[in-house]
Design a protein around this motif. Structure first.
Motif, PDB file in Angstrom:
ATOM      1  N   ALA A  61      32.291  30.843   8.624  1.00  0.00           N
ATOM      2  CA  ALA A  61      33.575  31.190   9.237  1.00  0.00           C
ATOM      3  C   ALA A  61      34.000  32.607   8.850  1.00  0.00           C
ATOM      4  CB  ALA A  61      34.646  30.183   8.844  1.00  0.00           C
ATOM      5  N   ILE A  62      33.768  33.013   7.611  1.00  0.00           N
ATOM      6  CA  ILE A  62      34.090  34.371   7.170  1.00  0.00           C
ATOM      7  C   ILE A  62      33.267  35.389   7.963  1.00  0.00           C
ATOM      8  CG2 ILE A  62      33.831  35.991   5.233  1.00  0.00           C
ATOM      9  CD1 ILE A  62      34.702  33.619   3.402  1.00  0.00           C
ATOM     10  N   ALA A  63      31.978  35.110   8.151  1.00  0.00           N
ATOM     11  CA  ALA A  63      31.128  36.016   8.930  1.00  0.00           C
ATOM     12  C   ALA A  63      31.590  36.097  10.385  1.00  0.00           C
ATOM     13  CB  ALA A  63      29.670  35.552   8.855  1.00  0.00           C
ATOM     14  N   ILE A  64      31.938  34.962  10.966  1.00  0.00           N
ATOM     15  CA  ILE A  64      32.433  34.943  12.350  1.00  0.00           C
ATOM     16  C   ILE A  64      33.724  35.749  12.461  1.00  0.00           C
ATOM     17  CG2 ILE A  64      33.488  33.453  14.109  1.00  0.00           C
ATOM     18  CD1 ILE A  64      31.387  31.322  13.322  1.00  0.00           C
ATOM     19  N   ASP A  65      34.640  35.550  11.524  1.00  0.00           N
ATOM     20  CA  ASP A  65      35.907  36.281  11.551  1.00  0.00           C
ATOM     21  C   ASP A  65      35.704  37.781  11.387  1.00  0.00           C
ATOM     22  OD1 ASP A  65      37.561  34.053  11.996  1.00  0.00           O
ATOM     23  OD2 ASP A  65      37.633  33.593   9.866  1.00  0.00           O
ATOM     24  N   ALA A  66      34.771  38.171  10.527  1.00  0.00           N
ATOM     25  CA  ALA A  66      34.473  39.602  10.365  1.00  0.00           C
ATOM     26  C   ALA A  66      33.934  40.173  11.677  1.00  0.00           C
ATOM     27  CB  ALA A  66      33.469  39.812   9.234  1.00  0.00           C
ATOM     28  N   TRP A  67      33.090  39.416  12.360  1.00  0.00           N
ATOM     29  CA  TRP A  67      32.556  39.872  13.647  1.00  0.00           C
ATOM     30  C   TRP A  67      33.661  39.968  14.696  1.00  0.00           C
ATOM     31  CZ3 TRP A  67      32.025  38.739  18.714  1.00  0.00           C
ATOM     32  CH2 TRP A  67      31.080  39.487  19.411  1.00  0.00           C
ATOM     33  N   VAL A  68      34.575  39.013  14.697  1.00  0.00           N
ATOM     34  CA  VAL A  68      35.705  39.037  15.633  1.00  0.00           C
ATOM     35  C   VAL A  68      36.540  40.300  15.396  1.00  0.00           C
ATOM     36  CG1 VAL A  68      37.912  37.929  16.182  1.00  0.00           C
ATOM     37  CG2 VAL A  68      35.832  36.563  16.061  1.00  0.00           C
ATOM     38  N   ILE A  69      36.802  40.638  14.137  1.00  0.00           N
ATOM     39  CA  ILE A  69      37.558  41.859  13.834  1.00  0.00           C
ATOM     40  C   ILE A  69      36.836  43.080  14.390  1.00  0.00           C
ATOM     41  CG2 ILE A  69      38.339  43.379  11.965  1.00  0.00           C
ATOM     42  CD1 ILE A  69      38.896  40.770  10.350  1.00  0.00           C
ATOM     43  N   TRP A  70      35.536  43.148  14.180  1.00  0.00           N
ATOM     44  CA  TRP A  70      34.771  44.280  14.727  1.00  0.00           C
ATOM     45  C   TRP A  70      34.895  44.325  16.246  1.00  0.00           C
ATOM     46  CZ3 TRP A  70      30.803  44.186  18.263  1.00  0.00           C
ATOM     47  CH2 TRP A  70      30.262  45.438  18.566  1.00  0.00           C
TER      48      TRP A  70
END
Length: 130
Positions: free
Chosen positions: A112-121
């Motif tokens: 979930a942290i990786a997905i959220d970081a990608w969403v921010i990008w």
């Protein structure tokens, strides 16, 4: 003369994908939140973790983040500027919440942290032409 930077196809398509990820992750957070609120013993207790809340407390946090994420995901499909801004804020809050959730669901929290970081990008890399 001011020239627009070339927009990456990844960034343009990434916004739509970010909307889908926010919707799906939001629904999952809502379900995890409801299960934490409904039954405090659903999740394993971690006694030595620095950040200790009851599962009910985590449930409310995830429920609120999930509801906002679903609304933002819907707004991103309309390419609303407010949704892009709030989406970055929601994804940032979700990163913090999932970091604090690590002892309960370590693998899912990291995903979930990786997905959220990608969403921010994705939400910060693409700017609509309008």
């Amino acid at each position: 003369a001011h020239r627009r930077r070339a927009e990456s196809g990844w960034a343009v398509g990434g916004t739509a994908f970010a909307a889908v990820l926010l919707l799906v992750n939001g629904v999952l957070d809502i379900l995890r939140g409801i299960s934490g609120i409904a039954e405090d013993d659903v999740y394993t207790r971690v006694n030595d973790y620095v950040f200790r809340w009851s599962a009910t407390g985590w449930g409310w946090a995830l429920l609120i983040i999930g509801i906002v994420a679903v609304l933002v995901g819907l707004g991103l499909f309309r390419d609303a500027l407010w949704a892009r801004v709030v989406g970055v804020l929601v994804a940032s809050a979700s990163i913090v919440a999932h970091f604090l959730w690590l002892p309960y669901f370590p693998v899912w929290a990291l995903i979930a942290i990786a997905i959220d970081a990608w969403v921010i990008w994705a939400l910060t890399a693409h700017r609509a032409r309008s």
